[in-house]
Design a protein around this motif. Sequence first.
Motif, PDB file in Angstrom:
ATOM      1  N   PRO A   1      13.735  11.515  22.762  1.00  0.00           N
ATOM      2  CA  PRO A   1      14.339  10.236  23.159  1.00  0.00           C
ATOM      3  C   PRO A   1      14.668   9.314  21.997  1.00  0.00           C
ATOM      4  CG  PRO A   1      11.979  10.196  23.558  1.00  0.00           C
ATOM      5  CD  PRO A   1      12.313  11.593  23.153  1.00  0.00           C
ATOM      6  N   ALA A   2      14.128   9.569  20.817  1.00  0.00           N
ATOM      7  CA  ALA A   2      14.351   8.668  19.683  1.00  0.00           C
ATOM      8  C   ALA A   2      14.366   9.472  18.384  1.00  0.00           C
ATOM      9  CB  ALA A   2      13.251   7.602  19.626  1.00  0.00           C
ATOM     10  N   GLY A   3      14.915   8.861  17.344  1.00  0.00           N
ATOM     11  CA  GLY A   3      14.931   9.500  16.032  1.00  0.00           C
ATOM     12  C   GLY A   3      16.168  10.348  15.816  1.00  0.00           C
ATOM     13  N   MET A   4      16.193  11.034  14.678  1.00  0.00           N
ATOM     14  CA  MET A   4      17.323  11.887  14.292  1.00  0.00           C
ATOM     15  C   MET A   4      16.792  13.203  13.736  1.00  0.00           C
ATOM     16  SD  MET A   4      20.239  10.006  14.591  1.00  0.00           S
ATOM     17  CE  MET A   4      21.439  10.412  13.335  1.00  0.00           C
TER      18      MET A   4
ATOM     19  N   GLY B   1      21.163  15.915  15.813  1.00  0.00           N
ATOM     20  CA  GLY B   1      20.708  16.962  16.720  1.00  0.00           C
ATOM     21  C   GLY B   1      21.851  17.548  17.526  1.00  0.00           C
ATOM     22  N   VAL B   2      22.771  16.683  17.984  1.00  0.00           N
ATOM     23  CA  VAL B   2      23.960  17.160  18.702  1.00  0.00           C
ATOM     24  C   VAL B   2      24.795  18.056  17.795  1.00  0.00           C
ATOM     25  CG1 VAL B   2      26.109  16.441  19.803  1.00  0.00           C
ATOM     26  CG2 VAL B   2      24.011  15.154  20.226  1.00  0.00           C
ATOM     27  N   TRP B   3      24.974  17.631  16.557  1.00  0.00           N
ATOM     28  CA  TRP B   3      25.737  18.398  15.580  1.00  0.00           C
ATOM     29  C   TRP B   3      25.096  19.779  15.370  1.00  0.00           C
ATOM     30  CZ3 TRP B   3      26.237  16.813   9.720  1.00  0.00           C
ATOM     31  CH2 TRP B   3      27.185  17.633   9.098  1.00  0.00           C
TER      32      TRP B   3
ATOM     33  N   ALA C   1      11.638  13.985   6.791  1.00  0.00           N
ATOM     34  CA  ALA C   1      10.424  14.041   7.602  1.00  0.00           C
ATOM     35  C   ALA C   1      10.710  14.488   9.025  1.00  0.00           C
ATOM     36  CB  ALA C   1       9.745  12.676   7.612  1.00  0.00           C
ATOM     37  N   GLY C   2      11.847  14.095   9.567  1.00  0.00           N
ATOM     38  CA  GLY C   2      12.171  14.449  10.939  1.00  0.00           C
ATOM     39  C   GLY C   2      11.625  13.440  11.934  1.00  0.00           C
ATOM     40  N   PRO C   3      12.008  13.559  13.207  1.00  0.00           N
ATOM     41  CA  PRO C   3      11.603  12.595  14.226  1.00  0.00           C
ATOM     42  C   PRO C   3      10.157  12.799  14.671  1.00  0.00           C
ATOM     43  CG  PRO C   3      12.863  14.354  15.229  1.00  0.00           C
ATOM     44  CD  PRO C   3      12.891  14.611  13.756  1.00  0.00           C
ATOM     45  N   THR C   4       9.593  11.759  15.259  1.00  0.00           N
ATOM     46  CA  THR C   4       8.265  11.864  15.858  1.00  0.00           C
ATOM     47  C   THR C   4       8.385  12.524  17.232  1.00  0.00           C
ATOM     48  OG1 THR C   4       7.480   9.894  14.703  1.00  0.00           O
ATOM     49  CG2 THR C   4       6.276  10.551  16.682  1.00  0.00           C
ATOM     50  N   VAL C   5       7.506  13.477  17.493  1.00  0.00           N
ATOM     51  CA  VAL C   5       7.547  14.216  18.759  1.00  0.00           C
ATOM     52  C   VAL C   5       6.465  13.679  19.692  1.00  0.00           C
ATOM     53  CG1 VAL C   5       7.363  16.477  19.854  1.00  0.00           C
ATOM     54  CG2 VAL C   5       8.404  16.262  17.580  1.00  0.00           C
TER      55      VAL C   5
END
Length: 301
Positions: free
Chosen positions: A85-88, A65-67, A106-110
């Motif tokens: 707060p968690a995941g990528m 996410g930072v990238w 799939a992506g992170p859980t929101v």
Amino acid sequence: MIYTVTLNPAIDLVVRLDGPLQAGTVNRAAGEEYVLGGKGVNVSGVLAELGCPSVALGFVAGATGVWLEQGLAARGLRTDFIRLPAGMTRINLKLKDGRETEINGAGPTVPPEAVEALLRKLDALQSGDVLVLAGSLPAGLPADTYETMLARLEGRGVQAVVDASGALLEQALRCRPFLIKPNREELAQAVGRAVNTEAETEQAARELQARGARNVLVSCGGDGALLLEESGAVHCAAAPRGTVVNSVGAGDSMLAGFVAGWLQSGSFTSALRLGIACGSATAFSLGLAGRSQIDALLAQI
């Protein structure tokens, strides 16, 4: 201002092979590149090429996410993502070996509190702003997420544009969005039958208009596009000729071109021409459309 929402942005790893993929063994890449995107982010990127500033909203997570944020900032795109707060943030594999094969992450859980934070950002939108909702949902979000966002903006003069499919599109139609942009496959899914000819495309578009869409823009690949106006008028335009090397982002580029053309000219026909030029420019190149490519193709439509 134009705001794009990408709830599940991605970093696309595009891998090119010299020959067909050999399953069950080691394959060597002939070339590779990383593309920062997701549907709404792609729209923001092409809007920037057309001189239309936008703000990209959505969720990011982890080092990827930072990238993504840093890469978009380096391209001059304005973002206002919510950090989870968690995941990528997901990485999607786009494999090109004479065919195009995609494996999307799939992506992170929101979590619910992140959704509420995004809704509060939407509260700042004003009359005349354009909100583009594009793409799939990450884990944890219900199918009525777009409908919830649009209902929150109801009566405030915000022009909503929706590029989605399935239940996500169906429920968003209840809020009478200004524009939807299905492709023919998504249009066929929405009406429950095959859509191949221009007449079939127009009839299916009218059915979605009857369900709530004010204007319907249908991307038809090499056949160009069809636009059904709120007034009932229909416009069709063919795509320019060229060699398709990349279909990823072509529909997003068409949508960006249409929105920019409409805002800049107030003309649906001019918007349709610019939309097709942008979509084709992306399809004919390895990345998203550039301004010089767009201008060259626009003269052919």
